[in-house]
Design a protein around this motif. Sequence first.
Motif, mmCIF file in Angstrom:
data_model
loop_
_atom_site.group_PDB
_atom_site.id
_atom_site.type_symbol
_atom_site.label_atom_id
_atom_site.label_comp_id
_atom_site.label_asym_id
_atom_site.label_seq_id
_atom_site.Cartn_x
_atom_site.Cartn_y
_atom_site.Cartn_z
ATOM 1 N N GLU A 45 0.816 -1.245 -0.048
ATOM 2 C CA GLU A 45 -0.068 0.046 -0.058
ATOM 3 C C GLU A 45 0.898 1.427 0.038
ATOM 4 N N GLN A 46 1.752 1.210 1.018
ATOM 5 C CA GLN A 46 2.874 2.434 0.994
ATOM 6 C C GLN A 46 3.576 2.648 -0.373
ATOM 7 N N ALA A 47 3.886 1.460 -0.808
ATOM 8 C CA ALA A 47 4.551 1.841 -2.006
ATOM 9 C C ALA A 47 3.722 2.295 -3.281
ATOM 10 N N ARG A 48 2.467 1.987 -3.238
ATOM 11 C CA ARG A 48 1.405 2.160 -4.157
ATOM 12 C C ARG A 48 1.192 3.823 -4.119
ATOM 13 N N ILE A 49 1.309 4.333 -2.791
ATOM 14 C CA ILE A 49 1.048 5.508 -2.639
ATOM 15 C C ILE A 49 2.319 6.580 -3.042
ATOM 16 N N GLU A 50 3.489 5.899 -2.559
ATOM 17 C CA GLU A 50 4.927 6.668 -2.988
ATOM 18 C C GLU A 50 4.856 6.735 -4.440
ATOM 19 N N ALA A 51 4.597 5.745 -5.200
ATOM 20 C CA ALA A 51 4.602 5.663 -6.690
ATOM 21 C C ALA A 51 3.801 6.796 -7.262
ATOM 22 N N HIS A 52 2.504 7.044 -6.636
ATOM 23 C CA HIS A 52 1.757 8.025 -7.216
ATOM 24 C C HIS A 52 2.250 9.417 -6.882
ATOM 25 N N ALA A 58 -11.868 12.405 -13.519
ATOM 26 C CA ALA A 58 -12.161 12.815 -12.107
ATOM 27 C C ALA A 58 -12.678 11.762 -11.236
ATOM 28 N N ALA A 59 -13.568 10.741 -11.637
ATOM 29 C CA ALA A 59 -13.899 9.763 -10.910
ATOM 30 C C ALA A 59 -12.757 8.725 -10.664
ATOM 31 N N ALA A 60 -11.933 8.666 -11.536
ATOM 32 C CA ALA A 60 -10.825 7.593 -11.342
ATOM 33 C C ALA A 60 -9.925 8.384 -9.972
ATOM 34 N N ILE A 61 -9.697 9.715 -10.258
ATOM 35 C CA ILE A 61 -8.925 10.421 -8.932
ATOM 36 C C ILE A 61 -9.632 10.338 -7.577
ATOM 37 N N ARG A 62 -10.898 10.226 -7.800
ATOM 38 C CA ARG A 62 -11.715 10.105 -6.439
ATOM 39 C C ARG A 62 -11.570 8.783 -5.897
ATOM 40 N N ASP A 63 -11.750 7.744 -6.763
ATOM 41 C CA ASP A 63 -11.570 6.122 -6.519
ATOM 42 C C ASP A 63 -10.200 6.144 -6.033
ATOM 43 N N ARG A 64 -9.114 6.651 -6.589
ATOM 44 C CA ARG A 64 -7.719 6.376 -6.098
ATOM 45 C C ARG A 64 -7.761 6.700 -4.611
ATOM 46 N N SER A 65 -8.400 7.968 -4.070
ATOM 47 C CA SER A 65 -8.220 8.214 -2.815
ATOM 48 C C SER A 65 -8.978 7.240 -1.776
ATOM 49 N N ILE A 111 -13.639 12.714 6.053
ATOM 50 C CA ILE A 111 -12.535 12.027 5.646
ATOM 51 C C ILE A 111 -12.250 11.352 4.136
ATOM 52 N N GLU A 112 -13.507 11.563 3.580
ATOM 53 C CA GLU A 112 -13.506 11.399 1.945
ATOM 54 C C GLU A 112 -12.679 12.350 1.143
ATOM 55 N N LYS A 113 -12.619 13.551 1.547
ATOM 56 C CA LYS A 113 -12.222 14.632 1.039
ATOM 57 C C LYS A 113 -10.556 14.770 0.438
ATOM 58 N N VAL A 114 -9.852 13.658 1.179
ATOM 59 C CA VAL A 114 -8.468 13.921 0.718
ATOM 60 C C VAL A 114 -8.099 13.310 -0.709
ATOM 61 N N VAL A 115 -7.246 14.043 -1.275
ATOM 62 C CA VAL A 115 -6.780 13.711 -2.727
ATOM 63 C C VAL A 115 -5.507 13.899 -2.947
ATOM 64 N N MET A 119 -22.300 1.504 -1.251
ATOM 65 C CA MET A 119 -22.798 2.808 -1.436
ATOM 66 C C MET A 119 -21.356 3.596 -1.559
ATOM 67 N N GLN A 120 -20.089 2.916 -1.731
ATOM 68 C CA GLN A 120 -18.645 3.728 -1.703
ATOM 69 C C GLN A 120 -18.776 4.946 -2.735
ATOM 70 N N GLU A 121 -19.757 4.674 -4.098
ATOM 71 C CA GLU A 121 -19.430 5.527 -4.931
ATOM 72 C C GLU A 121 -19.973 7.022 -4.618
ATOM 73 N N ALA A 122 -20.686 7.066 -3.409
ATOM 74 C CA ALA A 122 -21.357 8.390 -3.003
ATOM 75 C C ALA A 122 -20.209 9.046 -2.340
ATOM 76 N N LEU A 123 -19.319 8.462 -1.951
ATOM 77 C CA LEU A 123 -18.249 9.248 -1.305
ATOM 78 C C LEU A 123 -17.186 9.989 -2.285
ATOM 79 N N ARG A 124 -17.466 9.831 -3.479
ATOM 80 C CA ARG A 124 -16.708 10.638 -4.630
ATOM 81 C C ARG A 124 -17.059 12.034 -4.652
ATOM 82 N N CYS A 125 -18.466 12.245 -4.059
ATOM 83 C CA CYS A 125 -18.904 13.577 -4.277
ATOM 84 C C CYS A 125 -18.059 14.779 -3.876
#
Lengths: 216, 481, 276
Positions: free
Chosen positions: A25-32, B60-67, B246-250, B311-317
């Motif tokens: 997980e840490q590696a994934r984050i660091e990579a990004h 944008a959706a992919a960015i939110r999903d990554r978070s 908590i969901e607002k981190v990018v 329901m996780q997709e709702a946290l992308r908002c």
Amino acid sequence: MSSREAILSRIRKARGVAAEPTGAEQARIEAHLRARPISTRPSLEWNPLERFREQCVRMSSTVDGVATMSEVPAAVARYLSSAKLPMQAVAWPGIAALDWSASGVAVEGRPAGGDDLVGITGVHLAIAETGTLMFLSSPTTYAATSLLPETHIAVVPVGVIVPAMEEAWDRTRRETGDLPRAVNFVSGPSRTADIEGQLQIGAHGPFRVHVIVVGA
Amino acid sequence: MISQHTDSTGTYASVHFKSRAHDKLNDAKVQRAMRNFNLAAARSRAVAEVDNFEDLRTAAAAIRDRSLADLDVWLERFEREATRRGTKVHWAETHDDINRIVIEIAKAASVRKVIKSKSMVSEESHLNAALEGAGMQVVETDLGEYIIQLAGETPSHIIAPAIHKTRDDVADLFHEHHKTPRKQSISELTMEARKFLREHFLSADMGISGSNFLIAETGSTFIVTNEGNGRMTTTMPRVHVAITGIEKVVPTLEDVSALMRVLARSATGQSISNYISVNTGPKQPGDADGPEEMHVIIVDAGRSQLIGSDMQEALRCIRCGACMNHCPVYQNIGGHAYGWVYPGPIGSVLTPNYIGLQNALDLPNAATLCNQCGVVCPVRIPLPDLMRKLREKQVDRGLRPKSERFALKMWAWAAARPGIYSLFTRIAARVGKSMGGSGGLIHKLPGGGAGWTQDRDMPAPGGKTFRELYANRPSKGGGGR
Amino acid sequence: MSLERSVERPLRQPRTGRLRSIMLTPYRGTLPEMKVGLFVTCLVDLMRPRIGFAALELLESAGCEVIVPGTQTCCGQPGYNSGDRAAAQALARKVLREFDACDYVVVPSGSCSGMIKAHYPELLADDPADKAALDRLTGKTYELTDFLVNVVKLDKVPGRFSGTVTYHDSCSGLREMGVKRQPRELLAKVPGLQLKEMTTPEYCCGFGGTFSVKFGDISARIAERKCEDIAGTGADAVVLGDLGCMLNIQGRLRRLGNTTTRVLHVAEVLAGVKDD
């Protein structure tokens, strides 16, 4: 358990992963964080200077252009008198240090207070895509100067215009390392549509943003 | 706590959606105000100006999903960077925790006056009442929030909180509270608010804001406004507190740049909002302005239970409001009918998740599932699908009324049996035809159908079903039937 | 080797109990044979059979061999949207079986075709046994006007209409099936018909299935906005592709005292409007 641990462990449980972040997980984050990929963008195939000027106008700023910094005082005087605004201003020290003697504008190099009517600033960078001015806080680049006065005049050397926000971050990282306390982006004058959805200019910040491009 | 979201028995206002909506439909002022409201047209113009908006939504959706995929790890990274830069990071599990933490910070800094830039999370926790209870003066500075604060109401829209008010309402409020001559025009009203709020900005001890995003890479808050009150709130007072979920981190500044492209276009139809403030820690040595203390409160309050769920997709908002701006239900009843903090389609998904399915039974059902919300959502939240899943949960937990469950069972039973179904429909076609009379319109349906005919006729069936007519249709040409 | 399949190809007869089984209409055209299953939909069956016949006529005029499975009832959408997943799944499997022998399934409704194409995959996702049949079904299901334009490429339509119409885009047709241009292209082929667009033809009419009875007052109010938009065009008729919207709009128009604006399904207009 502290709230912090409770929240973090709840998230990990909900994700269905082990109690502590794994190396993967840490590696994934660091990579990004290392790659910091630029996401999909609209086509940016325009001339940055032209685009910047056009987008400034679109965001209800006004735009002027001069060849050198020494022409800035005269351009400010021209703008203030044509807009029938007071011929006195507060400015960042770097701007106040220009030769204002012949311009007829009284410029003070100090932070703006609530009663100052005209504020003159430089910019850190400017973004062509959206006609945006970017400011970094520092002891000599007061944030309030572009915020409290009714009229804000920004001096934008042509060399600081970058295509988009991503380039602005990239250049800022390279030039200043850590972000300063405040990075402010300003795109035109303050506005609101909170009463009946009708657009009003000048809610809390400036009513007017005048951009003087230098060296075009 | 008693509030506009609950009554003295602790019953949530969202329980009464149906009657609240009915009242709003019959409130001429609300109806007039809602007719003035059209951010949908602005969005559609702004979207047309870029050549690939659909791709921007996908990205944008992919960015939110990554978070969300590594949420806790990103939050820890944010905390580490923010702390390194001198920001104090707090964690709030509940709404009460938010209020307690803010009051502690305020007391430690001897705060008497608080100015607020918009924070929907603080609406969840009724922070203003808590601060006032602790002896502080609280002034909302977003013009819309200021108006409803004077009126003693809650926001009816997440980015246009006072959209249910007309200029006359605002003129009356300002006249009463400012003790000034009554103003007529919207521009005079806006100027009057500017003048009064400017004094508050310059005299407040603490500024409270939301944060549209938290940047993990730099430990920064990211605050977007058009009025400039976000900048004021983070620049002028000596203490700044940002409260966000908590969901607002990018992850990175590049990621947030991409989100900004879709946020402003979706919200107000702008290519960018007028002011963006990215704040990283308190005032540095030698700085002429900025707060001496910076705090970030990261709030769970029900959010973590959506992680890993359907329901996780709702946290992308990203709280743009486009779903409500395009919702035919919202546009006709306004935001207050929904009864809790977030109205419209995203509210109909978040509210039952945050305050309990049983406390907002109507919300996921009060939608035509037209999917206008889903197709405009900048982060592609499948809002109708999520509402439908909530409806399934209501059925699974036996929360639907008996009559409805019975009717559904009957329908399902018959529809699976073509012979019986055919008989039922033959009877219904005949009864319906006779009910419709010579005009072919049924003016009053019995039982569950009464809801239809209250404000509408029901065109009557023709008397025979397709099935019957088809069986008896004259054969054409030759060949089989 | 002929590219056309034999007309005499035997058809699989679904088990239909005492009900009338598959009913065939003669193959007349010279096009490659297309065995098209017509999914009439429960609302057309009960409320407006003439729409089903109009669809039949259009398909036949295009040279299709049309099959109308006699056991069909409902696509399951009322249960699906009311949270009764099990009931919806049972009906979805029923539809899977009933139309398995057809090359195409055509539906005079964006909503019911959207249910099949956009929602069956999610609804039946837990059951891998259905996967192959499901893929076949979703791949061959079309909304009527989409089928007429994009598959059979209908050239001429039988109907005539004297006057102005406006077209209401039903939500599922538009957003799940991509139906926008197709009905307009077909309407342009109707002699005498003029199309005048509404300000917001894509705005929901407020029907929403059970929403329309559970929240009748909100539903009717949304319909009223649609009625105003229709009235603004001055059209003689509002044409649409879904019976739910049709009943809703017509019901609200009439209650508001409008007795003259006709509310017609696009199939009726294309096939030639007849009264019941």
